[in-house]
Design an enzyme around this catalytic site. Structure first.
Site, PDB file in Angstrom:
ATOM      1  N   ALA A  89       9.346  -6.370   1.273  1.00  0.00           N
ATOM      2  CA  ALA A  89       8.450  -5.207   1.356  1.00  0.00           C
ATOM      3  C   ALA A  89       9.218  -4.077   2.039  1.00  0.00           C
ATOM      4  O   ALA A  89       9.771  -3.205   1.384  1.00  0.00           O
ATOM      5  CB  ALA A  89       7.174  -5.564   2.114  1.00  0.00           C
ATOM      6  N   ARG A  90       9.280  -4.121   3.371  1.00  0.00           N
ATOM      7  CA  ARG A  90       9.975  -3.053   4.097  1.00  0.00           C
ATOM      8  C   ARG A  90      11.441  -2.949   3.694  1.00  0.00           C
ATOM      9  O   ARG A  90      12.001  -1.854   3.660  1.00  0.00           O
ATOM     10  CB  ARG A  90       9.846  -3.275   5.599  1.00  0.00           C
ATOM     11  CG  ARG A  90       8.454  -3.003   6.150  1.00  0.00           C
ATOM     12  CD  ARG A  90       8.374  -3.319   7.635  1.00  0.00           C
ATOM     13  NE  ARG A  90       8.614  -4.725   7.894  1.00  0.00           N
ATOM     14  CZ  ARG A  90       8.785  -5.250   9.099  1.00  0.00           C
ATOM     15  NH1 ARG A  90       8.773  -4.459  10.160  1.00  0.00           N
ATOM     16  NH2 ARG A  90       8.975  -6.544   9.260  1.00  0.00           N
ATOM     17  N   GLY A 130       9.520 -12.125   4.111  1.00  0.00           N
ATOM     18  CA  GLY A 130       9.646 -11.738   5.504  1.00  0.00           C
ATOM     19  C   GLY A 130      11.064 -11.453   5.937  1.00  0.00           C
ATOM     20  O   GLY A 130      11.947 -12.316   5.840  1.00  0.00           O
ATOM     21  N   ASP A 131      11.319 -10.206   6.387  1.00  0.00           N
ATOM     22  CA  ASP A 131      12.539  -9.829   7.103  1.00  0.00           C
ATOM     23  C   ASP A 131      13.815  -9.913   6.266  1.00  0.00           C
ATOM     24  O   ASP A 131      14.867 -10.308   6.775  1.00  0.00           O
ATOM     25  CB  ASP A 131      12.710 -10.694   8.359  1.00  0.00           C
ATOM     26  CG  ASP A 131      11.533 -10.596   9.310  1.00  0.00           C
ATOM     27  OD1 ASP A 131      10.793  -9.602   9.224  1.00  0.00           O
ATOM     28  OD2 ASP A 131      11.336 -11.530  10.109  1.00  0.00           O
ATOM     29  N   CYS A 187      -4.058  -9.264   3.372  1.00  0.00           N
ATOM     30  CA  CYS A 187      -4.183  -7.913   3.913  1.00  0.00           C
ATOM     31  C   CYS A 187      -4.768  -7.953   5.323  1.00  0.00           C
ATOM     32  O   CYS A 187      -5.863  -8.485   5.533  1.00  0.00           O
ATOM     33  CB  CYS A 187      -5.061  -7.058   3.007  1.00  0.00           C
ATOM     34  SG  CYS A 187      -5.311  -5.378   3.647  1.00  0.00           S
ATOM     35  N   THR A 216       0.840  -1.178   0.000  1.00  0.00           N
ATOM     36  CA  THR A 216       0.000   0.000   0.000  1.00  0.00           C
ATOM     37  C   THR A 216       0.883   1.238   0.000  1.00  0.00           C
ATOM     38  O   THR A 216       1.736   1.405   0.862  1.00  0.00           O
ATOM     39  CB  THR A 216      -0.910   0.004   1.249  1.00  0.00           C
ATOM     40  OG1 THR A 216      -1.744  -1.149   1.211  1.00  0.00           O
ATOM     41  CG2 THR A 216      -1.767   1.250   1.292  1.00  0.00           C
ATOM     42  N   HIS A 268       3.595 -14.821   3.151  1.00  0.00           N
ATOM     43  CA  HIS A 268       4.086 -13.898   4.168  1.00  0.00           C
ATOM     44  C   HIS A 268       4.105 -14.677   5.479  1.00  0.00           C
ATOM     45  O   HIS A 268       3.060 -15.110   5.958  1.00  0.00           O
ATOM     46  CB  HIS A 268       3.147 -12.687   4.267  1.00  0.00           C
ATOM     47  CG  HIS A 268       3.614 -11.643   5.228  1.00  0.00           C
ATOM     48  ND1 HIS A 268       3.222 -10.340   5.146  1.00  0.00           N
ATOM     49  CD2 HIS A 268       4.453 -11.699   6.292  1.00  0.00           C
ATOM     50  CE1 HIS A 268       3.777  -9.636   6.118  1.00  0.00           C
ATOM     51  NE2 HIS A 268       4.526 -10.456   6.829  1.00  0.00           N
TER      52      HIS A 268
END
Length: 361
Positions: A223-224, A200-201, A99, A17, A168
């Protein structure tokens, strides 16, 4: 080309998002990304012809592999939306089963849909019958720790014809508060006949290579990690990049230029650019390089820069709102950053880790 061939060995840019906006995907491509996924698009909103939702389906002309992630819980709507995405150039379409955001789960979308494996199978079947491109699903491990149904979710999807699965490694309840469970991701990879992409991570290149080597996954997803350090994609080929503050600034300038090109350099466009740029600056400031003792910072712990190597590095590490606004505005105005006089922005304030709904998928 099969889905497995498209993604094999890749670090995929997750559906995020706000974060998967077109200019940021362009930046990641320039830095080496080769598989990218759109922000989550809601099938019902697409049927309502909402322009903002259609914008999420826009493919970059030279985008190497572009997936469109769709959210919905009605097979016929999802099939229609998949056809639309295919007509707009999607290389694959993905069903959002992950989500965690309340607004969507209350409507039976995202992680709430993951609680209904039989419906998942019907949705995938309908989409497979409607398009020629691969159809995938993206799941979390379950609703919460005592309701882990990840094998039921992914097997239902494969029974419906899914060409691949993104996982995820957290539950809906966990959001981002705990480390991803790569043991569960590996279990899924071993159980399925289709390629699995683990998520993840992942923040440093050695973590990416280790997960690819040991998880059984065909590819992995970030993602992050991509938001904090978009040069992660370049590191996959060159190794860890002990990037300087000046080199980081060049990357941030490039995103600003891409955003202005996309949204426009008029008043309306610059308003949009500043909104997105300020949001991205809030992630860029989190970057902490490898410690002198060889210690690697963790994704799950908001670490603080030790001894900055320059005044610019110290500025880019600040997380207080005054500093983030200053960096954003300077990038918008001139693209040049120097450490401001101490009195010009407020002193840095420590921030605690927040549960941030970055990844809709």
């Amino acid at each position: 080309m099969s889905f497995r061939d498209r993604v094999s060995g890749a670090l995929v840019v997750a559906p995020m998002t706000k974060g998967s906006n077109l200019p940021y995907r362009r930046l990641c491509i320039e830095l080496g990304a080769r598989v990218l996924v759109s922000e989550m698009a809601v099938a019902r909103r697409l049927k309502q012809r909402r322009g903002s939702e259609f914008a999420l389906l826009r493919k970059i002309p030279d985008e190497p592999c572009f997936g469109v992630q769709l959210a919905g819980n009605k097979p016929e709507e999802m099939a229609w939306a998949a056809q639309l995405a295919e007509s707009r150039g999607a290389d694959f379409v993905d069903v959002n089963l992950g989500c965690p955001i309340d607004h969507f789960t209350r409507m039976g979308l995202g992680a709430a849909l993951g609680r209904q494996p039989n419906k998942v199978r019907r949705i995938v079947e309908a989409m497979k019958g409607a398009v020629k491109v691969p159809v995938t699903v993206k799941v979390r491990l379950g609703w919460k720790a005592d309701q882990l149904n990840y094998l039921d979710q992914v097997r239902a999807a494969v029974d419906g014809g899914a060409d691949g699965v993104f996982v995820h490694g957290r539950t809906r309840e966990a959001r981002y508060r705990y480390p991803a469970n790569w043991d569960a991701i590996s279990e899924i990879a071993a159980a399925l006949p289709v390629p699995v992409v683990g998520n993840g991570d992942l923040l440093f290149p050695h973590e990416v290579h280790e997960r690819l080597a040991n998880s059984g996954c065909a590819a992995v997803m970030t993602a992050r990690g991509a938001l904090i350090k978009p040069w992660l994609f370049r590191e996959l080929s060159i190794g860890y990049w002990d990037i300087t503050a000046e080199e980081r600034l060049e990357i941030y300038r490039r995103y600003t230029a891409l955003a202005l090109e996309h949204w426009g350099d008029d008043e309306h466009g610059r308003t949009r650019v500043r909104e997105f740029l300020r949001w991205h600056v809030g992630f860029w400031c989190r970057y902490v390089p490898r410690r002198a003792d060889g210690h690697w910072p963790s994704m799950q712990i908001r670490e603080v820069l030790g001894e900055p190597r320059s005044s610019l590095e110290a500025l880019l590490a600040r997380t207080d709102d005054s500093a983030l606004d200053y960096v954003t505005d300077e990038l918008m105005i001139s693209g040049t950053l120097t450490a401001p006089p101490a009195a010009s922005i407020a002193a840095s304030e420590a921030r605690s880790e927040r549960d941030e709904p970055v990844e809709a998928g």
